[in-house]
Design a protein around this motif. Structure first.
Motif, PDB file in Angstrom:
ATOM      1  N   ASP A  63      11.506  49.830 -16.445  1.00 41.95           N
ATOM      2  CA  ASP A  63      11.624  48.607 -15.644  1.00 41.95           C
ATOM      3  C   ASP A  63      10.810  47.443 -16.212  1.00 41.95           C
ATOM      4  OD1 ASP A  63       9.040  49.429 -14.962  1.00 41.95           O
ATOM      5  OD2 ASP A  63       9.241  48.810 -12.875  1.00 41.95           O
ATOM      6  N   GLN A  64      10.291  47.592 -17.427  1.00 40.77           N
ATOM      7  CA  GLN A  64       9.580  46.506 -18.088  1.00 40.77           C
ATOM      8  C   GLN A  64      10.168  46.267 -19.470  1.00 40.77           C
ATOM      9  OE1 GLN A  64       6.940  44.535 -16.791  1.00 40.77           O
ATOM     10  NE2 GLN A  64       7.563  45.540 -14.885  1.00 40.77           N
ATOM     11  N   THR A 121       9.696  40.601 -18.786  1.00 43.29           N
ATOM     12  CA  THR A 121       8.883  40.874 -17.594  1.00 43.29           C
ATOM     13  C   THR A 121       7.403  40.953 -17.934  1.00 43.29           C
ATOM     14  OG1 THR A 121       9.214  43.265 -17.837  1.00 43.29           O
ATOM     15  CG2 THR A 121      10.762  42.059 -16.436  1.00 43.29           C
ATOM     16  N   ASN A 160       4.663  38.589 -16.239  1.00 42.50           N
ATOM     17  CA  ASN A 160       3.499  39.145 -15.557  1.00 42.50           C
ATOM     18  C   ASN A 160       2.190  38.612 -16.144  1.00 42.50           C
ATOM     19  OD1 ASN A 160       4.719  40.866 -13.564  1.00 42.50           O
ATOM     20  ND2 ASN A 160       5.332  42.248 -15.202  1.00 42.50           N
ATOM     21  N   ARG A 193      12.641  50.995  -9.861  1.00 41.71           N
ATOM     22  CA  ARG A 193      11.347  50.358 -10.108  1.00 41.71           C
ATOM     23  C   ARG A 193      10.279  51.415 -10.348  1.00 41.71           C
ATOM     24  NH1 ARG A 193       8.331  45.784  -6.412  1.00 41.71           N
ATOM     25  NH2 ARG A 193       6.674  45.361  -7.902  1.00 41.71           N
ATOM     26  N   SER A 221       7.015  50.252 -11.795  1.00 41.80           N
ATOM     27  CA  SER A 221       5.743  49.537 -11.971  1.00 41.80           C
ATOM     28  C   SER A 221       5.331  48.901 -10.642  1.00 41.80           C
ATOM     29  CB  SER A 221       5.891  48.458 -13.052  1.00 41.80           C
ATOM     30  OG  SER A 221       6.343  49.019 -14.262  1.00 41.80           O
ATOM     31  N   ALA A 227       3.386  45.391 -10.736  1.00 42.37           N
ATOM     32  CA  ALA A 227       3.957  44.259 -11.468  1.00 42.37           C
ATOM     33  C   ALA A 227       4.670  43.302 -10.522  1.00 42.37           C
ATOM     34  CB  ALA A 227       4.926  44.753 -12.533  1.00 42.37           C
ATOM     35  N   TYR A 243      10.030  42.571 -12.794  1.00 40.97           N
ATOM     36  CA  TYR A 243      10.515  43.799 -13.400  1.00 40.97           C
ATOM     37  C   TYR A 243      11.998  43.661 -13.762  1.00 40.97           C
ATOM     38  CZ  TYR A 243      11.779  44.631  -8.474  1.00 40.97           C
ATOM     39  OH  TYR A 243      12.257  44.509  -7.192  1.00 40.97           O
ATOM     40  N   TYR A 301      16.833  40.395 -13.759  1.00 39.53           N
ATOM     41  CA  TYR A 301      15.388  40.413 -13.550  1.00 39.53           C
ATOM     42  C   TYR A 301      15.088  40.101 -12.091  1.00 39.53           C
ATOM     43  CZ  TYR A 301      14.978  40.463 -18.600  1.00 39.53           C
ATOM     44  OH  TYR A 301      15.067  40.821 -19.920  1.00 39.53           O
TER      45      TYR A 301
END
Length: 394
Positions: A50-51, A55, A59, A368, A370, A373, A376, A387
Motif C-alpha cells: 500500500d506504499q 505515497t 507522507n 491497507r 500502513s 500513514a 496510501y 491514491y
C-alpha cells in the motif's frame, strides 16, 4: 540583509515495516558481522503493497507543509529512479494529494541517486532567477530493489525525503559555486524490462571514490576551501561503509586528532541510514537529517555534501548552518516513525518483496497495511492508479 537561499524544512518518511539484518544473515547463512560491520547496516526498511514512491513522498512532505507553503510553492520537483509511469510525472500525483498550488511547474527528474541534488540546485537557480517566486518543494523517493538472496540484497531499502527550499531558510543556506562531474559508465543500471537493479559492485565503489576526488579537487580549485574549513562532510549513503571509505579518502592527510571529529560527525550522520537502508535519491539528505537531529551544530558551521548517482554524475557542494535551526526540526516525529515500525521475519519480508512492482493491467485493490500513514496506494482501476488519504489535508 543579504539574500540566502537554502533548505527551510526537511520531512522524512520510511515504511512501517523493517527487517533486522541479523535475521537476514542467519537465513542466508552469513556471519551477521558481514552485514553490520562489513556493509555497515543494521536494519532495512521493507515496502508494503500500500506504499509506493508517491505515497512515501506525500507522507514525508505532509510533515513539513502548512497551508501557506502549499499556496506559495510554484515549483515541484520529484526525483526518483523508481518511476511508476513512463510518461506521467509522479510530481502531478503528489501535487494533487497535497493540494499544492496549481500555478506551479511540476515534473519528475531521473539520474540515479543524484536526482534530488539536481532538483535542489534547480530550486536554487529558480529562486535566484525569479524574485517573485517564494518556495520550491523537492522530494526524493525511491525503492531500492536487488532481489532475494542476491549480492545487493542487504543494501535494499525504501523511503522519501522532502526539502522545502526558500529564501532566508531556517536550516541551511546553500553556497555557490559547486563542483560537478559526469561521465557515461556502467556501474549500476535498471533496464525498462526489470524491476530490480543491476550493479557491478566493486567497479561502482571505485567510481564513487574517483568521482569524489574529482569533484572535491574541483571544488577546492573553485573556492579555495580546505577540508579543515568544513565542520563535517556528508555523503551519498547506499550503505554506510561506502561513505566511510569516502571519508577515509578525504581525511588521509589529516592528523589523527583532527580526523576524529569528522568520524564522530559521520557516525551521527548515518544513524538513520543504518536503520532504513538505501533511499537512492534521498540517501544523502537522510544523512543530513540524521546529523541535524542528533548534533547541536554552531550557527555558521559549514557542511560539505557529496552527491553521487551511478551512470554517473557527482557533485560536491557546501551548506551553512543557520541560527536556531533546531527549532525547525521534528526530531520526535522522526524517531517515533522508526520506533513504531513492525519487525518482519525473513519469510514475511520475502512475501512483501513479491507484492511490490505490480505491472498487471487488470483492476485490483490493495488492503491497507500502513496504519500510521496519511497517504496510501489503494490499487488500480482502468489502468489508473488510485491514491487515498486518511484525512483531508489541513
Amino acid at each position: 540583509m543579504a539574500t540566502i537561499i537554502g533548505i527551510d524544512k526537511i520531512g522524512f518518511y520510511s515504511p512501517e515495516y523493517y527487517l533486522d539484518l541479523t535475521d537476514l544473515a542467519t537465513a542466508r547463512q552469513v556471519d551477521p558481522a558481514k552485514y553490520k560491520i562489513g556493509i555497515g547496516q543494521d536494519q532495512m526498511a521493507v515496502l508494503p503493497a500500500d506504499q509506493d514512491i508517491v505515497t512515501m513522498a506525500a507522507n514525508a512532505a505532509a510533515q513539513i507543509l502548512d497551508q501557506a507553503d502549499r499556496q506559495q510553492i510554484d515549483l515541484l520537483i520529484f526525483a526518483t529512479e523508481s518511476g511508476i509511469d513512463q510518461s506521467k510525472a509522479a510530481a502531478l500525483y503528489l501535487q494533487e494529494l497535497l493540494q499544492i498550488n496549481h500555478q506551479a511547474r511540476a515534473f519528475e527528474i531521473k539520474e540515479a541517486c543524484y536526482g534530488a541534488t539536481a532538483g535542489l540546485q534547480i530550486a536554487y537557480d529558480h529562486l535566484a532567477a525569479h524574485p517573485t517566486s517564494q518556495k520550491v518543494l523537492v522530494v526524493g523517493a525511491d525503492v531500492a530493489r536487488y532481489g532475494i538472496a542476491t549480492a545487493g540484497e542487504v543494501t535494499q531499502g525504501a523511503g522519501a525525503v522532502a526539502l522545502l527550499i526558500t529564501r532566508q531558510p531556517r536550516l541551511l543556506g546553500l553556497q555557490q559555486p559547486t563542483a560537478y562531474y559526469s561521465e557515461e559508465i556502467m556501474d549500476f543500471w535498471r533496464p525498462n524490462y526489470r524491476d530490480t537493479a543491476l550493479a557491478d559492485g566493486k567497479f561502482s565503489t571505485a567510481q564513487y571514490l574517483r568521482f569524489l576526488d574529482l569533484t572535491w579537487q574541483a571544488y577546492r580549485a573553485k573556492t579555495g576551501t580546505q577540508l579543515t574549513d568544513l565542520t563535517a562532510v556528508l555523503f551519498h549513503i547506499p550503505f554506510t561503509k561506502l561513505g566511510l571509505k569516502g571519508l577515509r579518502q578525504l581525511t588521509t592527510d589529516l592528523a589523527a586528532a583532527t580526523k576524529e571529529s569528522y568520524f564522530d560527525y559521520f557516525q551521527q550522520a548515518t544513524g538513520y541510514n543504518r536503520q532504513v537502508g538505501n533511499l537512492y535519491t534521498g540517501s544523502l539528505y537522510l544523512s543530513l537529517l540524521s546529523l541535524l537531529d542528533q548534533q547541536q551544530l554552531a550557527a555558521g558551521s559549514k557542511i560539505g555534501l557529496y552527491s553521487y548517482g551511478s551512470g554517473a554524475v557527482a557533485e560536491f557542494f557546501t551548506a551553512v548552518v543557520q541560527p536556531n535551526y533546531q527549532q525547525t526540526l521534528q526530531v520526535a516525529c522522526h524517531q517515533q516513525q522508526l520506533h513504531q515500525r513492525q519487525r518482519l521475519t525473513v519469510a514475511e519480508y520475502e512475501q512483501f518483496f513479491m507484492q511490490t512492482g505490480l505491472t498487471d493491467d487488470h483492476d485490483f485493490q490493495i488492503k491497507r497495511q500502513s496504519p500510521h500513514a496519511d497517504f496510501y496506494f489503494a490499487g488500480q482501476t482502468d489502468q489508473r492508479r488510485i491514491y487515498q488519504r486518511k484525512e483531508p489535508v489541513k
